[in-house]
Design a protein around this motif. Structure first.
Motif, PDB file in Angstrom:
ATOM      1  N   LEU A 187      46.926 -13.679  14.117  1.00  0.00           N
ATOM      2  CA  LEU A 187      45.916 -14.558  14.450  1.00  0.00           C
ATOM      3  C   LEU A 187      44.692 -13.976  14.221  1.00  0.00           C
ATOM      4  O   LEU A 187      44.261 -12.829  14.771  1.00  0.00           O
ATOM      5  N   ASP A 188      43.810 -14.516  13.321  1.00  0.00           N
ATOM      6  CA  ASP A 188      42.551 -13.831  12.790  1.00  0.00           C
ATOM      7  C   ASP A 188      41.535 -14.564  13.679  1.00  0.00           C
ATOM      8  O   ASP A 188      40.603 -15.172  13.117  1.00  0.00           O
ATOM      9  N   LEU A 189      41.308 -14.116  15.055  1.00  0.00           N
ATOM     10  CA  LEU A 189      40.223 -14.806  15.715  1.00  0.00           C
ATOM     11  C   LEU A 189      39.424 -13.841  16.446  1.00  0.00           C
ATOM     12  O   LEU A 189      38.387 -13.630  16.407  1.00  0.00           O
ATOM     13  N   GLN A 190      40.232 -12.993  17.216  1.00  0.00           N
ATOM     14  CA  GLN A 190      39.459 -12.186  18.152  1.00  0.00           C
ATOM     15  C   GLN A 190      40.582 -10.786  18.093  1.00  0.00           C
ATOM     16  O   GLN A 190      41.670 -11.047  17.689  1.00  0.00           O
ATOM     17  N   GLY A 191      39.870  -9.799  18.662  1.00  0.00           N
ATOM     18  CA  GLY A 191      40.781  -8.624  19.029  1.00  0.00           C
ATOM     19  C   GLY A 191      40.886  -7.519  17.930  1.00  0.00           C
ATOM     20  O   GLY A 191      40.211  -7.864  16.781  1.00  0.00           O
ATOM     21  N   ASP A 192      41.998  -6.679  17.852  1.00  0.00           N
ATOM     22  CA  ASP A 192      42.063  -5.809  17.095  1.00  0.00           C
ATOM     23  C   ASP A 192      42.890  -6.194  15.673  1.00  0.00           C
ATOM     24  O   ASP A 192      44.049  -5.962  15.406  1.00  0.00           O
ATOM     25  N   VAL A 193      42.401  -7.442  15.110  1.00  0.00           N
ATOM     26  CA  VAL A 193      43.341  -8.180  14.024  1.00  0.00           C
ATOM     27  C   VAL A 193      43.649  -6.958  12.976  1.00  0.00           C
ATOM     28  O   VAL A 193      44.862  -6.754  12.571  1.00  0.00           O
ATOM     29  N   GLU A 194      42.683  -6.293  12.379  1.00  0.00           N
ATOM     30  CA  GLU A 194      42.925  -5.283  11.114  1.00  0.00           C
ATOM     31  C   GLU A 194      44.031  -4.202  11.765  1.00  0.00           C
ATOM     32  O   GLU A 194      44.717  -3.770  11.121  1.00  0.00           O
ATOM     33  N   GLU A 195      43.729  -3.619  13.081  1.00  0.00           N
ATOM     34  CA  GLU A 195      44.645  -2.528  13.403  1.00  0.00           C
ATOM     35  C   GLU A 195      46.056  -3.129  13.509  1.00  0.00           C
ATOM     36  O   GLU A 195      46.863  -2.485  13.133  1.00  0.00           O
ATOM     37  N   HIS A 196      46.284  -4.385  14.070  1.00  0.00           N
ATOM     38  CA  HIS A 196      47.762  -5.004  13.990  1.00  0.00           C
ATOM     39  C   HIS A 196      47.967  -5.251  12.478  1.00  0.00           C
ATOM     40  O   HIS A 196      49.262  -5.085  12.329  1.00  0.00           O
ATOM     41  N   GLN A 197      47.132  -5.553  11.736  1.00  0.00           N
ATOM     42  CA  GLN A 197      47.809  -5.751  10.073  1.00  0.00           C
ATOM     43  C   GLN A 197      48.280  -4.160   9.498  1.00  0.00           C
ATOM     44  O   GLN A 197      49.274  -4.160   9.217  1.00  0.00           O
ATOM     45  N   ILE A 198      47.388  -3.415  10.014  1.00  0.00           N
ATOM     46  CA  ILE A 198      47.845  -1.887   9.538  1.00  0.00           C
ATOM     47  C   ILE A 198      49.137  -1.310   9.907  1.00  0.00           C
ATOM     48  O   ILE A 198      50.122  -0.740   9.127  1.00  0.00           O
ATOM     49  N   ILE A 199      49.328  -1.562  11.294  1.00  0.00           N
ATOM     50  CA  ILE A 199      50.478  -0.972  12.009  1.00  0.00           C
ATOM     51  C   ILE A 199      51.496  -1.689  11.758  1.00  0.00           C
ATOM     52  O   ILE A 199      52.778  -1.043  11.723  1.00  0.00           O
ATOM     53  N   THR A 200      51.519  -3.039  11.604  1.00  0.00           N
ATOM     54  CA  THR A 200      52.560  -3.897  11.235  1.00  0.00           C
ATOM     55  C   THR A 200      53.270  -3.610   9.631  1.00  0.00           C
ATOM     56  O   THR A 200      54.353  -3.394   9.386  1.00  0.00           O
ATOM     57  N   GLU A 201      52.170  -3.315   8.630  1.00  0.00           N
ATOM     58  CA  GLU A 201      52.589  -2.954   7.393  1.00  0.00           C
ATOM     59  C   GLU A 201      53.179  -1.564   7.463  1.00  0.00           C
ATOM     60  O   GLU A 201      54.165  -1.220   6.515  1.00  0.00           O
ATOM     61  N   LYS A 202      52.603  -0.724   8.280  1.00  0.00           N
ATOM     62  CA  LYS A 202      53.286   0.625   8.463  1.00  0.00           C
ATOM     63  C   LYS A 202      54.744   0.513   8.857  1.00  0.00           C
ATOM     64  O   LYS A 202      55.714   1.304   8.524  1.00  0.00           O
ATOM     65  N   ALA A 203      54.806  -0.329   9.836  1.00  0.00           N
ATOM     66  CA  ALA A 203      56.504  -0.311  10.384  1.00  0.00           C
ATOM     67  C   ALA A 203      57.207  -0.915   9.373  1.00  0.00           C
ATOM     68  O   ALA A 203      58.467  -0.572   9.111  1.00  0.00           O
ATOM     69  N   LEU A 204      56.890  -2.018   8.674  1.00  0.00           N
ATOM     70  CA  LEU A 204      57.412  -2.623   7.796  1.00  0.00           C
ATOM     71  C   LEU A 204      58.070  -1.613   6.690  1.00  0.00           C
ATOM     72  O   LEU A 204      58.966  -1.617   6.115  1.00  0.00           O
ATOM     73  N   LYS A 205      56.896  -0.648   6.259  1.00  0.00           N
ATOM     74  CA  LYS A 205      57.266   0.452   5.110  1.00  0.00           C
ATOM     75  C   LYS A 205      58.451   1.506   5.721  1.00  0.00           C
ATOM     76  O   LYS A 205      59.161   1.690   5.045  1.00  0.00           O
TER      77      LYS A 205
END
Length: 192
Positions: free
Chosen positions: A7-25
């Motif tokens: 959800l791209d509204l508030q909070g650490d959106v970019e950080e969630h994106q980075i850690i999720t992509e790291k986990a997927l990898k």
């Protein structure tokens, strides 16, 4: 391939994106992340992360955009951190929009205001984890079918019910992919 919406509204959106992509990898899973702000954005997502921020504002946005009804109707897995946990709960100590997907009651800012934020070593699902608590809520009550994943000072800080995971702290601010991996496994198990 799975798609995890954030959800791209508030909070650490970019950080969630980075850690999720790291986990997927790390998991060698064919997947990607996608920023979500509207009903059209979420249609091809297999799961959604709702991060921190102001839960009342996020809840109003979810209702206004139709995302709230969509999430309730489709049952896609959701990882809610901090404000996301509040939104996943059925009750809170404030009058505000909630998704009500985890049978729990949450105390907003349960550990205090901004200046009382802290970090602590905790156990998450029996694993060592470094928790970062920023104006963190805690869960004051759960039903019998809600699984407790973590506690701090006898307060419940992480739960799972069905395909919904609620976390009081901020896993996206660490390098540890444990929680995002758990969520990805949940998303994978729900993909048909």
């Amino acid at each position: 391939m799975i798609t995890i919406g954030i959800l791209d509204l508030q909070g650490d959106v970019e950080e969630h994106q980075i850690i999720t992509e790291k986990a997927l990898k790390e998991m060698k899973i064919d997947g990607t992340t996608k920023l979500v702000n509207t009903l059209d954005d979420i249609k091809d997502c297999n799961g959604l992360i709702i991060s921190g921020g102001e839960s009342s504002t996020i809840g109003m946005h979810l209702e206004k955009t139709g995302l709230s009804n969509y999430l309730k109707e489709t049952g896609i897995p959701i990882l809610g951190t901090c404000a996301g946990l509040v939104l996943l709960s059925k009750k809170t100590d404030q009058d505000q929009p909630l998704l009500g997907l985890i049978d729990s009651t949450v105390k907003r800012n349960g550990f205090g205001r901004q200046r009382m934020s802290f970090e602590s070593e905790i156990k998450f699902n029996n694993e060592d984890y470094h928790g970062i608590f920023i104006r963190a809520p805690y869960i004051s009550q759960i039903s019998d079918d809600v699984e407790v994943l973590s506690k701090y000072d006898d307060k419940i800080i992480a739960v799972k019910q069905n395909q919904y995971i609620g976390i009081a702290f901020h896993p996206e601010l660490t390098e540890d992919t444990l929680i995002h991996k758990l969520f990805i496994l949940e998303v994978e198990s729900c993909v048909v």
